[in-house]
Design a protein around this motif. Sequence first.
Motif, PDB file in Angstrom:
ATOM      1  N   ARG A 208      37.493  44.303  43.382  1.00 56.38           N
ATOM      2  CA  ARG A 208      37.660  42.968  42.781  1.00 56.38           C
ATOM      3  C   ARG A 208      36.714  42.790  41.599  1.00 56.38           C
ATOM      4  O   ARG A 208      37.096  42.262  40.558  1.00 56.38           O
ATOM      5  N   ALA A 209      35.477  43.217  41.747  1.00 55.26           N
ATOM      6  CA  ALA A 209      34.502  43.109  40.657  1.00 55.26           C
ATOM      7  C   ALA A 209      34.982  43.910  39.441  1.00 55.26           C
ATOM      8  O   ALA A 209      34.871  43.455  38.302  1.00 55.26           O
ATOM      9  N   GLU A 210      35.518  45.099  39.685  1.00 57.35           N
ATOM     10  CA  GLU A 210      36.049  45.923  38.597  1.00 57.35           C
ATOM     11  C   GLU A 210      37.177  45.190  37.874  1.00 57.35           C
ATOM     12  O   GLU A 210      37.194  45.121  36.639  1.00 57.35           O
TER      13      GLU A 210
ATOM     14  N   GLN B  29      37.696  40.387  31.844  1.00 60.34           N
ATOM     15  CA  GLN B  29      36.839  39.603  30.952  1.00 60.34           C
ATOM     16  C   GLN B  29      36.459  40.339  29.670  1.00 60.34           C
ATOM     17  O   GLN B  29      36.432  39.739  28.610  1.00 60.34           O
ATOM     18  N   VAL B  30      36.151  41.627  29.770  1.00 54.86           N
ATOM     19  CA  VAL B  30      35.572  42.311  28.606  1.00 54.86           C
ATOM     20  C   VAL B  30      36.372  43.498  28.098  1.00 54.86           C
ATOM     21  O   VAL B  30      36.037  44.074  27.067  1.00 54.86           O
TER      22      VAL B  30
ATOM     23  N   ASP C  74      34.236  48.085  27.265  1.00 53.48           N
ATOM     24  CA  ASP C  74      32.977  47.382  27.528  1.00 53.48           C
ATOM     25  C   ASP C  74      32.655  47.343  29.017  1.00 53.48           C
ATOM     26  O   ASP C  74      31.485  47.382  29.400  1.00 53.48           O
ATOM     27  N   ALA C  75      33.687  47.287  29.862  1.00 49.52           N
ATOM     28  CA  ALA C  75      33.451  47.293  31.312  1.00 49.52           C
ATOM     29  C   ALA C  75      32.816  48.614  31.730  1.00 49.52           C
ATOM     30  O   ALA C  75      31.908  48.631  32.570  1.00 49.52           O
ATOM     31  N   LYS C  76      33.271  49.710  31.147  1.00 49.33           N
ATOM     32  CA  LYS C  76      32.685  51.013  31.496  1.00 49.33           C
ATOM     33  C   LYS C  76      31.237  51.102  31.035  1.00 49.33           C
ATOM     34  O   LYS C  76      30.397  51.707  31.705  1.00 49.33           O
TER      35      LYS C  76
END
Length: 166
Positions: free
Chosen positions: A94-96, A102-103, A107-109
């Motif tokens: 879920r956080a992933e 969002q980003v 950017d998430a990586k």
Amino acid sequence: GSLAGILSCKPYMAGRRTATDKHLQEILDLRYVPEHAIFAAVDYAVSNLSLLGKDGYSLESLNDGEKAKIMYAAHHLGEGDVKKFIENTMTSKRAEKLLITQVGVKDAKKELNDAGANWVKAHRAWLKRYIERKIKIGNFMCDPTQAPATRDLLALADYLKNNKVK
């Protein structure tokens, strides 16, 4: 189905007014009227705080700046996920998903790398920084020197978790 179908469906709108397709766009366009947008945002924020209060989170001792941070977190996460954020029980999957939404993937990586390959820590760190940048209550006060000192979002989450009335 369509947004019109979802909004006019009884399971989603039980006990509430619905819009026909003919008027749906008119209703959606009200979000661009500043007064309506402000009232809707305030109503949503107050509703989220009320729901958190009913779930036993001690909000009375938070100052206005701290409440604003929790309101903004609830705005981003919704009622269910903000509780998981506060309790630090959100799943990695879920956080992933939330962070990528969002980003973006790239950017998430980067956030994931910075958080030692832990999606939950990456999401929590990103949301903390984001809200700390956005919620500066002094910017909206006649006398910004009177702005109360506020704890950061993660400190607030810990406080709410540890002081929850069971």
